[in-house]
Each structure stands twice: as C-alpha cells, then as structure tokens.
Design an enzyme around this catalytic site. Structure first.
Site, PDB file in Angstrom:
ATOM      1  N   SER A 185       0.843  -1.190   0.000  1.00  0.00           N
ATOM      2  CA  SER A 185       0.000   0.000   0.000  1.00  0.00           C
ATOM      3  C   SER A 185       0.887   1.252   0.000  1.00  0.00           C
ATOM      4  O   SER A 185       1.724   1.408  -0.871  1.00  0.00           O
ATOM      5  CB  SER A 185      -0.971  -0.054   1.182  1.00  0.00           C
ATOM      6  OG  SER A 185      -2.002   0.881   1.033  1.00  0.00           O
ATOM      7  N   GLU A 312      -9.261  -5.102  -4.445  1.00  0.00           N
ATOM      8  CA  GLU A 312      -8.580  -4.218  -3.501  1.00  0.00           C
ATOM      9  C   GLU A 312      -9.542  -3.450  -2.603  1.00  0.00           C
ATOM     10  O   GLU A 312      -9.435  -3.461  -1.373  1.00  0.00           O
ATOM     11  CB  GLU A 312      -7.708  -3.212  -4.268  1.00  0.00           C
ATOM     12  CG  GLU A 312      -6.531  -3.807  -5.009  1.00  0.00           C
ATOM     13  CD  GLU A 312      -5.303  -3.981  -4.133  1.00  0.00           C
ATOM     14  OE1 GLU A 312      -5.376  -3.715  -2.925  1.00  0.00           O
ATOM     15  OE2 GLU A 312      -4.264  -4.389  -4.687  1.00  0.00           O
ATOM     16  N   HIS A 408      -7.640  -5.741  -0.265  1.00  0.00           N
ATOM     17  CA  HIS A 408      -6.446  -5.030   0.159  1.00  0.00           C
ATOM     18  C   HIS A 408      -5.934  -5.609   1.479  1.00  0.00           C
ATOM     19  O   HIS A 408      -6.721  -5.831   2.405  1.00  0.00           O
ATOM     20  CB  HIS A 408      -6.805  -3.550   0.330  1.00  0.00           C
ATOM     21  CG  HIS A 408      -5.650  -2.618   0.360  1.00  0.00           C
ATOM     22  ND1 HIS A 408      -4.772  -2.474  -0.694  1.00  0.00           N
ATOM     23  CD2 HIS A 408      -5.224  -1.746   1.324  1.00  0.00           C
ATOM     24  CE1 HIS A 408      -3.870  -1.558  -0.393  1.00  0.00           C
ATOM     25  NE2 HIS A 408      -4.119  -1.107   0.825  1.00  0.00           N
TER      26      HIS A 408
END
Length: 499
Positions: A185, A312, A408
């Site tokens: 990230s 995600e 994610h």
C-alpha cells in the site's frame, strides 16, 4: 540471548523459533522531536554496555488502534527503530529483505502481527522491518521549510534505515550487497519512490511492491492540506506555529479534517477516501513521480516484483473508510470528481451488467488507486529496460460470516507466512486451511527466491502481455489481464492527482 555489534553499540536479541533470533526496537536515528522535529533524521547517540532489544520500539504519532498492534502514546519519542530477524546469528551472508509498512501514510507500524519476520527468516532471509514518521510529522508540508524542514521526512527516514542496514546488517548474517526493499500500500508506494530517488540509489538492488497506492502530491496540494490542518488545530500555518503545536494536536486536527471530507459529498475527490498525506513532488527529495522516473530509466538497475489483489477496495468498504456509492447518479459524480472518461464506468458496467452499483464503484476505485497503477509500474519499468515480474492475489474464502474477498492487505499474511494470529482472522476468514498453508508456503518461497536471485518463479514481463502469477489456493496462473478492464484505462493519464 544473543549479542550483536552495531555502529551505535551492542544489542541483545531473543531466540524465537527454529533457530531464528529477533532483535527488536534498535534505533537507526535519533528521536525526531524537540529541536529535531520536522528535520531530516539525525544520527543515533551511541550507548555503552548492551542494549536489551526484546521489544518493539514506539510507533509514530497516530490515532489508529490496529488489531494486535501497539498504539501511540503522547510522549513516545524513540520511534525511528528497526527490527531484525536472522536465521544466522553466528554469521553468514544471506539476502536481506527490508519491509516498509503501509497505512495511507497516516497509521501503522512494524509491530503489526502480519509483519513478524520469523517464517521468512527460516526461508533463508535476514528480515528487517522499520518504523518511520507518518502523518504530518512525516509527510506534512512545513511552509518555508526548504532543506531545514524538508518535505518527505518519512521517505528520508526510510533512507536512513536503509543506510543503517548497509552499515550493520553484516553483523546479523546479512549481505549488505543483496538487499531487497519491500512494502504494501503506501509502503509499496514508498518503495516506488525510493526507486527513483537519488538519496536511495545503491542502497538496494531489488524491490517488492504489493498494492502500491498511486497518489503523489504537487507542492500546491501539500500546502493547501497544511493550511487545513493548521486551521483545524487552531495554530498559524507557519513553521513556528506548527512546531509549537504538539504531535497529538496535529493528529487530532487531521482526524477532524478527514471527517469533514467524509460528511461532505460535494467536497470533491477526497470525499470518497480522505487520505490527507502522500509523498510531495518537491523537486529535491522526490524529484519526479515514480511512473515518470521509471519511464526515464532512473530505476533500470533494480529488479521489481509487483503484486495487486483482485478486489482491492472491498476492504476499505468493509471497514467503513470509504464513502458508499449506491446510485448511478453518485457513481457518475465519483467518475467526474476524479476526471475519469465517460466510457470507463460504462465499460465496467458492460463487463458486469448485473452487479450492484456499489460493486462497480469498488472495482473502479480499486483499480484506479492500486491495480492499474501497479500494472503501469511494471509496464514503465519494463519499457525502460528494467526487469519486472507481476502477480495477482485472488484467494477467496466463503463461510458463515460471508465471503472473505481477495481484498487489500489480504495477501500480506500469506507472503510473510503468518496465518495463525487471531488479529488477522478478519483478513483471511478464520483458521487457515491446508490449502491456505500451501499458498503461504508458495508465496514465502517466491519472496525468498526473488530476494536471493531476482527470479520469483515465473517469467518476467516482456513489454507486451505480462505473464502474471495468480495466487490462489488452487495454484492457478493466467495471462494478465483476465477481464478486459485494462483497455478501459488506456485514455487515463497516470498519476491521477486528487485535488
């Protein structure tokens, strides 16, 4: 107990499992507060005797309370620390993996349970994780700061940690000439920035970026954010005014600004995911955005491994950090706020004609911020003559509580081999299955092989169709892209800047 020598003094670690020794909370720079606040990281003051390093160091100022991780307490100042897991406490020359945590440049720490380096160390790596300044302390623009109070202090902390690794990792059995820097990230986006930064040149030879986040901010956006933070904190938007305001007050001011964006659908692109901080294109520490830098060949000598998950943004929706978009009108407004071409949303709708509006929104937003950016990093790096590998994480799991998606952060416990901690159950959907353990073993091996040789076990991208590993519990692999979405992004110029 095992003692190691560093250039600041001796440190004592603890044996954890299978011959691995963990050395936690080792300072790599001085506390960045008081007279050193908002400045480049300063050298550590050395110590006499042996420093006990069996606990993580303090976390950077933040308001987040993450499962299984420590929280920040006002007064914690020794936050610039590294942690080392080594399978070779008696010496060696093993590849090194340096991990940079994510968290929207606003929260997170190296002490999160998914980042424990024991399993990767048992796979033959010396693993280093680090804390760095986040939020305003690390990425806030200080007016008139220049070289005295530079932008991108968090990136400078990461560079300082890499310099510590180069100087000291040999004492822990690591090879300072074979370092891989990795992150997820905003940590992965930091990795991409480091690849094109002069200050980081030569400090690593390989890079792993899982779900890299796309934004970098020009100075004007960073300065406007500072004015908002200062107004919310009730202080002048000046270097002296900000320095006189406590870190905790700036954290709380940032939270108030974020909440105001969340409540105002007319506030533009930040309404949907109000992340206030990102690396600043200051022309000095970060001269260009990563895509432009890679296009110019600035990172050509660095081997790159990029991974994104296939769903995600569903995590951000599940934890309530993303605005809900459930009508066609709001979906059109979202696309307009980001300046997306009219046909893009229509194209996603055509690929999934019966999907709820929310699912279309989450698919587009996830590709905008993470997946398409990840794929473009591979494209640009390959086109400039670099070597890059691409992967997708597509593991799902059904259960009584509903489907756990390939969202994610879900890939990181598998890549680290950490599946059993209760704090991670939400990400992976409960107790791991035999198939989950097999997937984790394969992902750990891919990271270890890439760090060792630059080959994770599947072909590199060739500038045309990228051969992508698809991580699932059935071991599938497939060509990228699988669903036709890439063509929809061709008219969109990256990076997409959010005002």
């Amino acid at each position: 107990m095992v003692v190691f020598g560093t250039d600041s003094g001796r440190v004592r670690g603890v044996r954890v499992f299978g011959g691995v020794v963990a050395v936690l909370g080792v300072p790599y720079a001085a506390p960045p507060f008081g007279v050193d606040r908002f400045k480049e990281p300063r050298p550590v003051v050395g110590w006499d005797g042996v420093r006990e390093c069996g606990r993580f160091g303090g976390v950077s100022p933040q308001s987040a309370e993450l499962p299984g991780a420590p929280v920040w307490s006002p007064g914690d100042e020794d936050v610039l620390t590294v942690n080392v897991w080594t399978p070779a406490p008696e010496g060696g020359c093993l590849p090194v993996l340096v991990w940079i945590h994510g968290g929207a440049y606003t929260f997170g720490s190296s002490a999160q349970p998914d980042f424990d380096g024991t399993v990767l160390a048992r796979a033959g790596l010396v693993v280093v994780t680090l804390n760095y300044r986040i939020g305003f302390e690390g990425f806030g623009h200080v007016p008139g700061g220049g070289t005295v109070r530079p932008d991108n202090r968090g990136l400078l902390d990461q560079v300082a940690a890499l310099r510590w690794v180069r100087a000291n990792i040999g004492a822990f059995g690591g090879d300072p000439g074979n370092v891989t820097v990795a992150g997820q990230s905003s940590g992965a986006a930091s990795v991409a920035c480091l690849m094109v930064m002069d200050r980081a040149r030569g400090l690593f030879r390989r890079a792993i970026a899982h779900s890299p986040a796309s934004p970098c901010y020009p100075p004007g956006i960073a300065a406007a954010t500072t004015r908002e933070i200062a107004a919310a904190a009730g202080c002048p938007a000046t270097a002296d005014g900000l320095a006189a305001t406590s870190p905790w007050d700036l954290v709380r001011a940032g939270d108030r600004v974020v909440e105001a964006y969340r409540r105002d659908p007319a506030s533009g692109s930040r309404h949907y995911d109000p992340s206030l901080y990102a690396p600043v294109l200051d022309g000095d520490v970060l001269p260009v955005d990563p895509l432009t830098g890679m296009d110019r060949g600035l990172a050509r000598e660095v081997d790159l491994l990029v991974c994104h998950t296939t769903e995600e943004y569903w995590l951000l929706d599940a934890v309530g950090s993303s605005a809900k978009v459930t009508t066609e009108a709001r979906l059109r407004a979202f696309a307009a706020d980001f300046g997306l071409p009219d046909g893009l949303v229509d194209g996603y709708r055509a690929l999934a004609p019966h999907a709820p509006v929310l699912d279309v929104y989450l698919a587009v937003f996830g590709d905008l911020l993470f997946a398409e950016y990840a794929r473009r990093l591979v494209d640009r790096h390959t086109r400039a003559g670099g070597r890059a590998h691409l992967a997708r994480f597509d593991r799902r799991r059904g259960g009584a509580g509903g489907t756990v998606r390939a969202w994610h952060c879900a890939d990181i416990p598998f890549a680290f081999g950490n599946l059993h901690d209760d704090a991670l159950a939400f990400l992976i959907g409960g107790a791991p299955s035999a198939e989950d353990h097999d997937l984790a073993d394969r992902m750990v091996r891919a990271w270890a092989d890439f760090a060792r040789t630059g080959d994770p076990g599947w072909p590199a991208a060739d500038g045309g169709s990228a051969h992508a590993m698809t991580w699932t519990t059935d071991g599938r692999s497939a060509e990228e892209p699988p669903d036709g979405t890439r063509a929809l992004w061709e008219p969109v110029a990256f990076p997409v800047l959010r005002p």
